[in-house]
Design an enzyme around this catalytic site. Structure first.
Site, PDB file in Angstrom:
ATOM      1  N   TYR A  99     -33.707 -19.057   8.926  1.00  0.00           N
ATOM      2  CA  TYR A  99     -34.863 -19.544   8.159  1.00  0.00           C
ATOM      3  C   TYR A  99     -34.488 -20.722   7.262  1.00  0.00           C
ATOM      4  O   TYR A  99     -35.027 -21.832   7.409  1.00  0.00           O
ATOM      5  CB  TYR A  99     -35.436 -18.383   7.339  1.00  0.00           C
ATOM      6  CG  TYR A  99     -36.419 -18.779   6.265  1.00  0.00           C
ATOM      7  CD1 TYR A  99     -37.575 -19.484   6.575  1.00  0.00           C
ATOM      8  CD2 TYR A  99     -36.192 -18.433   4.940  1.00  0.00           C
ATOM      9  CE1 TYR A  99     -38.480 -19.842   5.580  1.00  0.00           C
ATOM     10  CE2 TYR A  99     -37.089 -18.773   3.937  1.00  0.00           C
ATOM     11  CZ  TYR A  99     -38.234 -19.479   4.272  1.00  0.00           C
ATOM     12  OH  TYR A  99     -39.119 -19.836   3.279  1.00  0.00           O
TER      13      TYR A  99
ATOM     14  N   LEU B 171     -27.095 -15.974  16.358  1.00  0.00           N
ATOM     15  CA  LEU B 171     -28.485 -15.607  16.636  1.00  0.00           C
ATOM     16  C   LEU B 171     -28.788 -14.134  16.329  1.00  0.00           C
ATOM     17  O   LEU B 171     -29.708 -13.555  16.893  1.00  0.00           O
ATOM     18  CB  LEU B 171     -28.862 -15.932  18.085  1.00  0.00           C
ATOM     19  CG  LEU B 171     -28.753 -17.413  18.481  1.00  0.00           C
ATOM     20  CD1 LEU B 171     -29.132 -17.597  19.950  1.00  0.00           C
ATOM     21  CD2 LEU B 171     -29.627 -18.286  17.590  1.00  0.00           C
TER      22      LEU B 171
ATOM     23  N   GLY C 177     -30.971 -15.618  13.369  1.00  0.00           N
ATOM     24  CA  GLY C 177     -31.497 -16.936  13.699  1.00  0.00           C
ATOM     25  C   GLY C 177     -32.213 -16.924  15.040  1.00  0.00           C
ATOM     26  O   GLY C 177     -32.096 -15.983  15.824  1.00  0.00           O
TER      27      GLY C 177
ATOM     28  N   ALA D 185     -24.675 -15.347   6.210  1.00  0.00           N
ATOM     29  CA  ALA D 185     -24.381 -14.166   5.395  1.00  0.00           C
ATOM     30  C   ALA D 185     -25.504 -13.164   5.526  1.00  0.00           C
ATOM     31  O   ALA D 185     -26.654 -13.519   5.783  1.00  0.00           O
ATOM     32  CB  ALA D 185     -24.203 -14.557   3.929  1.00  0.00           C
TER      33      ALA D 185
ATOM     34  N   SER E  61     -26.431 -17.434  -4.595  1.00  0.00           N
ATOM     35  CA  SER E  61     -27.661 -16.714  -4.933  1.00  0.00           C
ATOM     36  C   SER E  61     -27.749 -16.461  -6.428  1.00  0.00           C
ATOM     37  O   SER E  61     -26.731 -16.279  -7.108  1.00  0.00           O
ATOM     38  CB  SER E  61     -27.682 -15.374  -4.187  1.00  0.00           C
ATOM     39  OG  SER E  61     -28.716 -14.539  -4.673  1.00  0.00           O
TER      40      SER E  61
ATOM     41  N   TYR F 254     -24.673  -7.157  -2.680  1.00  0.00           N
ATOM     42  CA  TYR F 254     -24.930  -8.488  -2.139  1.00  0.00           C
ATOM     43  C   TYR F 254     -24.558  -9.558  -3.160  1.00  0.00           C
ATOM     44  O   TYR F 254     -23.834 -10.517  -2.847  1.00  0.00           O
ATOM     45  CB  TYR F 254     -26.402  -8.608  -1.760  1.00  0.00           C
ATOM     46  CG  TYR F 254     -26.894 -10.019  -1.585  1.00  0.00           C
ATOM     47  CD1 TYR F 254     -26.473 -10.800  -0.516  1.00  0.00           C
ATOM     48  CD2 TYR F 254     -27.787 -10.587  -2.502  1.00  0.00           C
ATOM     49  CE1 TYR F 254     -26.917 -12.103  -0.355  1.00  0.00           C
ATOM     50  CE2 TYR F 254     -28.234 -11.876  -2.345  1.00  0.00           C
ATOM     51  CZ  TYR F 254     -27.800 -12.634  -1.278  1.00  0.00           C
ATOM     52  OH  TYR F 254     -28.246 -13.925  -1.131  1.00  0.00           O
TER      53      TYR F 254
ATOM     54  N   LYS G 264     -21.541 -12.610  -3.092  1.00  0.00           N
ATOM     55  CA  LYS G 264     -21.762 -14.036  -3.337  1.00  0.00           C
ATOM     56  C   LYS G 264     -20.863 -14.543  -4.468  1.00  0.00           C
ATOM     57  O   LYS G 264     -20.316 -15.656  -4.401  1.00  0.00           O
ATOM     58  CB  LYS G 264     -23.233 -14.287  -3.665  1.00  0.00           C
ATOM     59  CG  LYS G 264     -24.182 -14.088  -2.494  1.00  0.00           C
ATOM     60  CD  LYS G 264     -24.038 -15.186  -1.449  1.00  0.00           C
ATOM     61  CE  LYS G 264     -25.138 -15.121  -0.405  1.00  0.00           C
ATOM     62  NZ  LYS G 264     -25.099 -16.239   0.541  1.00  0.00           N
TER      63      LYS G 264
ATOM     64  N   PHE H 274     -44.338  -2.831  -6.419  1.00  0.00           N
ATOM     65  CA  PHE H 274     -43.406  -1.937  -7.098  1.00  0.00           C
ATOM     66  C   PHE H 274     -43.555  -2.042  -8.619  1.00  0.00           C
ATOM     67  O   PHE H 274     -42.803  -2.727  -9.296  1.00  0.00           O
ATOM     68  CB  PHE H 274     -41.976  -2.251  -6.668  1.00  0.00           C
ATOM     69  CG  PHE H 274     -41.749  -2.029  -5.195  1.00  0.00           C
ATOM     70  CD1 PHE H 274     -41.677  -0.746  -4.676  1.00  0.00           C
ATOM     71  CD2 PHE H 274     -41.633  -3.101  -4.324  1.00  0.00           C
ATOM     72  CE1 PHE H 274     -41.481  -0.530  -3.314  1.00  0.00           C
ATOM     73  CE2 PHE H 274     -41.430  -2.904  -2.970  1.00  0.00           C
ATOM     74  CZ  PHE H 274     -41.357  -1.610  -2.465  1.00  0.00           C
TER      75      PHE H 274
END
Length: 327
Positions: free
Chosen positions: A11, A33, A36, A75, A117, A141, A145, A208
């Site tokens: 993306y 892929l 992707g 990632a 991030s 996560y 990073k 949420f």
């Protein structure tokens, strides 16, 4: 310049590739892929199907051209999943990055653009968040990073790697010119989930919590249009090459939109009811999270141009609508 884009069929990666192609660079996309899409590839770029865990294939790809730089976008990125499967994130994000950097050193590639991030910051101690904010990730996560940023720092010192670590906030939207149409696979972010609900792929979506200390009670986030992110990558590459200096900068819109605001804008643009059910809060969700991008303005001359709420929602809906029409 020849640029290797690892994860360029994804993306964000496809938008970055498009921006670099538009700026006259020669791009080679390296992607397994797994998330992707072939539909996100461009005829002007070369595609190599490969995995970052295949060290031989990775090194061969880096030696296939004389590359002036690489962009690392490969990632795993779902914060919630990272808390359940830390082994996947250790392997893909940390070990995978080490493979990339080792191959880059062997191949003589010295300029690296890394997609980091805002998750490195954790619970905001103040907003807007700038680069001096403490880095205390609240999910695995974000930890990966941050570890990659630290590894980049050491490779910078020991191997003369020059890098730009770009701390994204909430990437959203699609190419404003409509050139990229591949949908995200298994999205976990708000806007794609809203779009899937509008298309009928989901019966309803969850909100949420609606009792936060915000004007409408729902969480506020900084959404940055993916075209603006792509421009940031190009500007960051120009900077580290021109000044032979590594940088770490936020890329955010500096504006915040609540869940309710995004949902209502989507209802208006799509003309769909978009059923939404209020559920309990998620652990670790702060009430408000917005960026300061002052450093990116100062160093790169970068500023978000497409990150107004209407553009974010409309460009996203255009892509989902096209996909809905062909199914």
């Amino acid at each position: 310049m020849n640029i290797l884009i690892i994860g360029g069929a994804g993306y964000i990666g496809s938008h970055v590739t498009r921006e670099l192609l538009d700026n006259g660079h020669n791009c080679v996309v390296y992607d397994n892929l797994s998330s992707g899409l072939r539909g996100n590839l461009f005829k002007e770029s070369v595609f190599i199907h490969g995995d970052i865990h295949d060290r031989e294939a990775l090194l061969n790809a880096m030696k296939s051209e004389k590359f002036g730089a690489l962009v690392h976008l490969a990632a795993s990125k779902a914060a919630g999943e990272s808390m359940i499967y830390p082994e996947k994130y250790s392997s893909n994000n940390i070990a995978g990055t080490i493979n990339i950097l080792n191959a880059a050193c062997t191949a003589g590639i010295r300029n690296v653009i890394f997609s980091s991030s805002a998750a490195v910051y954790g619970e905001p101690q103040y907003t807007p968040i700038d680069e001096n904010h403490p880095v205390i990730p609240e999910n695995f996560y974000g930890f990966t990073k941050l570890e990659i940023e630290r590894i980049l720092g050491w490779y910078g010192r020991l191997k003369n790697i020059r890098y730009a670590s770009l701390r994204y906030f909430n990437a959203a939207g699609y190419d404003v010119k409509g050139r990229i149409r591949g949908l995200e696979q298994n999205p976990a972010n708000l806007l794609p989930i809203i779009m899937e609900t509008a298309c009928g792929y989901r019966a309803e979506m969850s909100v949420f919590g609606n009792d936060y200390d915000t004007p409408d009670g729902t969480c506020i986030r900084d959404y940055i249009h993916v075209n603006d992110l792509a421009v940031g990558h190009s500007m960051a590459l120009d900077y580290i090459i021109k000044y032979d200096k590594s940088i770490t900068v936020n890329l955010g819109s500096e504006n915040g939109f609540s869940v309710t605001q995004v949902l209502e804008e989507a209802r208006k643009i799509t003309g769909k009811a978009i059923p939404a059910k209020v559920t309990g809060r998620r652990n670790g969700d702060p009430a408000k999270l917005t960026a300061s991008s002052a450093l990116a303005r100062e160093l790169l001359g970068w500023k978000a141009k497409h990150s107004d709420l209407e553009t974010l929602v409309k460009t996203c809906w255009n892509v989902y609508l096209r996909n809905l029409e062909v199914t």
